[in-house]
Design an enzyme around this catalytic site. Structure first.
Site, PDB file in Angstrom:
ATOM      1  N   HIS A 162       0.932  -1.020  -0.041  1.00  0.00           N
ATOM      2  CA  HIS A 162       0.197   0.036   0.059  1.00  0.00           C
ATOM      3  C   HIS A 162       0.667   1.227   0.037  1.00  0.00           C
ATOM      4  CE1 HIS A 162      -3.284   2.718   0.938  1.00  0.00           C
ATOM      5  NE2 HIS A 162      -3.777   1.968   0.641  1.00  0.00           N
ATOM      6  N   HIS A 163       0.545   2.121  -0.826  1.00  0.00           N
ATOM      7  CA  HIS A 163       1.406   3.332  -0.935  1.00  0.00           C
ATOM      8  C   HIS A 163       1.329   4.211   0.356  1.00  0.00           C
ATOM      9  CE1 HIS A 163       3.566   5.769  -3.498  1.00  0.00           C
ATOM     10  NE2 HIS A 163       3.074   5.914  -4.488  1.00  0.00           N
ATOM     11  N   SER A 164       0.631   4.143   1.512  1.00  0.00           N
ATOM     12  CA  SER A 164       0.760   4.788   2.312  1.00  0.00           C
ATOM     13  C   SER A 164       1.976   4.554   3.350  1.00  0.00           C
ATOM     14  CB  SER A 164      -0.556   4.719   3.299  1.00  0.00           C
ATOM     15  OG  SER A 164      -0.911   3.261   3.612  1.00  0.00           O
ATOM     16  N   GLY A 166       4.865   4.158   2.199  1.00  0.00           N
ATOM     17  CA  GLY A 166       6.064   5.091   1.550  1.00  0.00           C
ATOM     18  C   GLY A 166       5.988   5.587   0.369  1.00  0.00           C
TER      19      GLY A 166
END
Length: 504
Positions: A162-164, A166
């Protein structure tokens, strides 16, 4: 073909609940909250082809000693009752790697070309994986092992993150910190360093004048870029073309394809034209997009593409790319390796700005003009604080109105552009992941509100072009890949004909 759905539940090596560690929760950064918003819920997919079959047990052991120790990869996302994503927090947990490794049973149809069937299986698998939601009962990453012979590898791993957790730079650095040089399993990969020479003025007066003029250009260019960014947020959008998506493109069905290109060809062009690799990649992208779009307009007009390309492109097309820029000082792969060895702490989340890069879509008589224009465009963008300002403006709006105001604003800006674009520097030598020699590394992002996402990733002596496309708008992504490669070859052949480089 819904591969993921047909395999539920996937053949997980072993399953057990992950245990929360009672510790002080850590709030998400504003950029991480953005990637948890409904408008920008994005995942990073890193596809890695191995020259050998993947050993699941060896991968498990390697993950336990690396990613499972990373602060973000070993944290749960928790929120208060009411499911308000703006109140999410990181909570440390003890990772059970078995919950993150997936080994599906693969039964390919019998065809005359089993390699082509394997390639299509991997593409469909990644497409279906994009549509499956992350399991928030564990840290937000998955490791999928596909042990089939494809055209470029003996086995494929798809790492979904998930992009959250990094931004692209920190996630790629964390992944590379898990690898080692194939020639020396104890050494980390090395990244190329910039060798671009800086000019030094012999005259102090001239040096002061140049500095003053540069500062004026920085101020003027930044003002213009922020003005265009504001106009894009309000009304300015790209032209409607066959590759322009809609605000709903983030949730549309996507397909990911990649193509391996000889990095030495890129370097030859770079040296001959006294530019950077970024200039060459951007120029080739502009040339390839022009070639592909012209072909689409030729088809629309009902003609067949002749040996000599005729220009069917509409005049004055506005096509822009959203280029994401890392704003964190480079720490190097070694620093990320020490994080996973619990030897140091490092800021490794999301910290990036973005700039809007204009493509001039046109059929040019001289292929070298694409590189010349690309250099001029990127040189001008280097004399601007657009990326820093976009990040600062986002933080300012977040402090005033919160994430629920920033997310739709960013979504609105990005959806008015045509392409998400990035060029990431990779290792100089061949590398191995947990003892598996890698043939390529192909990262991409799913969830952006655009029909086309384009990544260039160097790895050893290869440059990997990765395209993620909205399937109903761009049904022939392999054709777009080929147009990119043909454009690079035309540029190289032109340099050879003019005696600027010699043929290999």
């Amino acid at each position: 073909m819904d591969i993921i759905g047909s395999l539920k539940p996937l053949n997980i090596i072993r399953s057990a609940a992950e245990n929360e560690i009672t510790d002080k929760d850590e709030p998400l950064s504003p950029p991480a909250l953005l990637f948890q918003s409904p408008q920008l819920n994005c995942c990073v997919m890193a596809t890695m082809g191995s020259k050998t079959k993947w050993d699941a047990d060896r991968c498990k052991m390697g993950l336990e000693n690396t990613l499972a120790k990373h602060p973000r990869f070993s944290s749960l996302l928790v929120m208060d009752e009411g499911n308000n994503y703006t109140k999410m927090r990181w909570r440390k947990t003890k990772v059970n790697v078995d919950n993150h490794i997936f080994v599906p049973k693969i039964d390919l149809p019998k065809t005359d070309d089993p390699t082509e069937a394997a390639d299509r299986y991997v593409e469909d698998y990644i497409s279906d994986l994009h549509k499956t939601k992350m399991d928030y009962s564990k840290p937000l990453w998955e490791f999928h092992i596909l042990n089939i012979q494809t055209s470029g590898a003996s086995g494929v791993v798809v790492l979904k993150i998930h992009h959250s957790l990094g931004d692209g730079i920190s996630l790629m650095s964390s992944l590379l910190a898990c690898t080692r040089q194939s020639s020396d399993p104890k050494r980390l990969p090395t990244l190329p360093t910039s060798t671009r020479a800086r000019s030094h003025s012999s005259s102090k007066t001239k040096g002061v004048f140049c500095t003053f003029w540069t500062m004026l250009l920085m101020v003027f260019n930044t003002f213009v870029d922020v003005l265009l960014l504001t106009a894009t947020a309000l009304f300015l959008k790209d032209s409607d073309t066959p590759i322009k998506g809609s605000p709903e493109s983030g949730s549309a069905k996507k397909c990911m394809v990649h193509k391996l290109i000889n990095l030495n060809d890129v370097k030859l062009v770079k040296t001959a034209m006294n530019t950077t690799i970024n200039d060459v990649v951007f120029g080739v992208t502009e040339a390839g997009l022009s070639r592909y779009l012209n072909g689409r307009y030729v088809e629309k007009a009902g003609y067949q593409m002749a040996s000599k390309i005729r220009d069917f492109l509409p005049k004055g097309l506005r096509v822009r790319a959203a280029l994401y820029v890392n704003l964190r000082a480079s720490a190097g792969i070694e620093a990320f390796a020490k994080i996973m060895e619990n030897e140091t702490k490092l800021e490794s989340g999301n910290k990036f700005g973005y700039v809007l890069l204009p493509f001039e879509i046109a059929i040019r008589d001289d292929p070298l003009d694409y590189i010349r224009r690309a250099k001029a465009t990127l040189d001008r963008k280097k004399l601007s604080f657009e990326a820093v300002c976009s990040f600062a403006i986002g933080l300012f709006i977040h402090k005033l109105f919160g994430t629920k105001a920033v997310a739709p604003l960013m979504h609105n800006i990005i959806s008015k552009t045509t392409v998400s674009f990035s060029n990431v520097v990779g290792p100089q030598e061949e590398i191995s992941l947990y003892g598996h020699p890698l043939a390529y590394v192909a990262p991409t992002v799913y969830g952006a509100p655009q029909a086309l996402t384009m990544h260039w990733q160097s790895c050893g002596d290869k440059m990997v072009l990765i395209l993620t496309v909205q399937s109903d708008l761009i049904p022939d992504p392999h054709k777009l890949c080929t147009d990119m490669e043909v454009s690079l070859n035309l540029i190289k052949d032109t340099l050879i004909k003019r005696g600027l480089i010699t043929a290999n």
